[in-house]
Motif scaffolding. Sequence first.
Motif, PDB file in Angstrom:
ATOM      1  N   CYS A  23       0.773  -1.153  -0.078  1.00 41.17           N
ATOM      2  CA  CYS A  23      -0.145   0.042  -0.022  1.00 41.17           C
ATOM      3  C   CYS A  23       0.851   1.285   0.060  1.00 41.17           C
ATOM      4  N   HIS A  24       2.205   1.238   0.036  1.00 37.22           N
ATOM      5  CA  HIS A  24       2.917   2.310  -0.101  1.00 37.22           C
ATOM      6  C   HIS A  24       3.445   2.590  -1.495  1.00 37.22           C
ATOM      7  N   SER A  25       2.790   1.490  -2.498  1.00 36.39           N
ATOM      8  CA  SER A  25       2.731   1.829  -3.877  1.00 36.39           C
ATOM      9  C   SER A  25       1.692   2.008  -4.467  1.00 36.39           C
ATOM     10  N   HIS A  26       0.463   1.226  -3.990  1.00 39.13           N
ATOM     11  CA  HIS A  26      -0.879   1.531  -4.686  1.00 39.13           C
ATOM     12  C   HIS A  26      -1.827   1.168  -3.505  1.00 39.13           C
ATOM     13  N   HIS A  27      -2.493   2.163  -3.189  1.00 39.16           N
ATOM     14  CA  HIS A  27      -3.545   1.943  -1.905  1.00 39.16           C
ATOM     15  C   HIS A  27      -4.691   1.291  -2.599  1.00 39.16           C
ATOM     16  N   LYS A  58      -0.674   7.383  -4.111  1.00 40.85           N
ATOM     17  CA  LYS A  58      -0.424   6.238  -2.811  1.00 40.85           C
ATOM     18  C   LYS A  58      -1.537   6.399  -1.783  1.00 40.85           C
ATOM     19  N   TYR A  59      -0.990   7.274  -0.808  1.00 38.26           N
ATOM     20  CA  TYR A  59      -1.602   7.115   0.538  1.00 38.26           C
ATOM     21  C   TYR A  59      -3.059   7.639   0.470  1.00 38.26           C
ATOM     22  N   HIS A  67       5.775  10.445  -0.161  1.00 33.08           N
ATOM     23  CA  HIS A  67       5.564   9.037   0.968  1.00 33.08           C
ATOM     24  C   HIS A  67       5.146   9.997   2.356  1.00 33.08           C
TER      25      HIS A  67
END
Length: 391
Positions: free
Chosen positions: A29-33, A221-222, A197
Motif C-alpha cells: 500500500c505504499h505503492s498502490h492503495h 499512494k496514500y 511518501h
Amino acid sequence: MYQKYYRQFLQGAAESAASGAKAPLHMACHSHHYWPDITLEAVQQYWQDSARLADSKWGPIFEQKIPAWQAAVARVLNLPAPDRIALAPNTHELVFRLISAFDLSRPLRILTTDGEFYSFTRQLQRLEEEANVEVTRIHKEPYDTLAERFEQELHHGHYELAYASQVFFDSGIAFPDLAGIAGRKPERTEFVIDGYHGYFARPTDLGEIADKVFYTAGSYKYQGAGEGLCFMSIPAGCTLRPLYTGWFADMAELENRADQVGFADNWLRFAGSTMDYSTLYKAVAILELFEREGITVEKIHEYVRGRQQQFLATMDSAGHPLLNRQNLIYHDLERGHGHFFTFDCTTAQRARQLQEELLTRGVLCDRRQQLLRLGFAIYQDENETFQRVFS
C-alpha cells in the motif's frame, strides 16, 4: 473500523478466499492503495459529465473541482493559499518545469541526497551531462547526522536548488527536521520537498514554511485516488518563468493573446496542458468523504502506527531469518518513520524469493533490488496479527 469504506476490494478478497485461494493481505500500500468504494461513483460522474457537457465540462472542472481539491489539500497541509497549488499528471513534470525556470546558460548547482526516487535521480544524471550543472549528493546514512550534514552543506555551497524527500522511498525513514532546514534555507536557494511518501500518511504542517518551499506529492499512494493527479505548492512571491510551459499557463489571456509570454500569479504559473481529470473526481470524493466522517491524517497515522507495532511484536517473537530487527532499516520507529517497513535481504535473489514465498501465503508486497517493502494502511483489519507473514 475503517474497512467499511473499502468493501469492494475486501469483498473481492473474501470471494477469492471462498474459491480456495487465500484472501490477500495487501501490504504493497505504499505503492498502490486500495481505492475507497466512493471512487466508483466518482469515475462514473466524470464519464457522465464528459458525455453530457462535452467541451463545456471545462467550466465545472476549473471552477468547481480544481478549487475544491486545492482547498482540501491546503487544509491537509495547512497551506494558506489554495490557488497556489499547481496540478499535473505526475510530480516529475512539475519538478522539471521548476528546473526549466533557471537560466541553464549559467552555472546551476543542485543539492540533494543519494536516496531520491528514480525519476529525479535519472533526471539529475542527464542534467549532469551538461557542463554547467553541478550536483552534490549528501549520503542519507547515517541518519543520525543527516540533518546536520545536509544543512551545513546547504549554507556552505551556494546552491540554486535544494531537493530532498520527506520520507525516503526505499526505506520509509523520515528525513529528520526537514521542515526546519527548509525554513532556515538561504534566500537564494529554491527548496523542494518531495512529499510523496509523507502526504496523507504523516501529519504535515507547512504553515510556517509555505512561502519558502515547493512541496510536491500526489494521489497515487496514500490518498488512494489512483495515478494521474499530482501537485506542487508554490511559495508566495514566486516570479520564476518556466521554460517548459503549456497552454494552460496562458488560459487567462486566451482571448487577448499578446506577443510576450506572461505568467499568472497563481498555480497556472506552473500549469501544463490537457490531462485526464478522472482522478481529480476520485480525489475530491475521497477528501470530502473523509472530512464528513472525521477521518484525518492524524487518525490515519495513529491507526497505521498501531498496525506497525502489532507487526513488530509478531516479528520479534517469530525469529524469521530475514524479517527481523537486524535487517529492518529504521532510524526512529516512534517519530521518524513513514507507513512501510523495508528489510535488507542482502541480495536481490533473496528478496525475490521471499516476495514469491509471501505471495503463496496471500501476502502482497514489493521490492527494490535487495530491499523488501511491507506497507500498512487503514483497510487492514485492526485484529490482524500478521502471523502469516512469518509462518
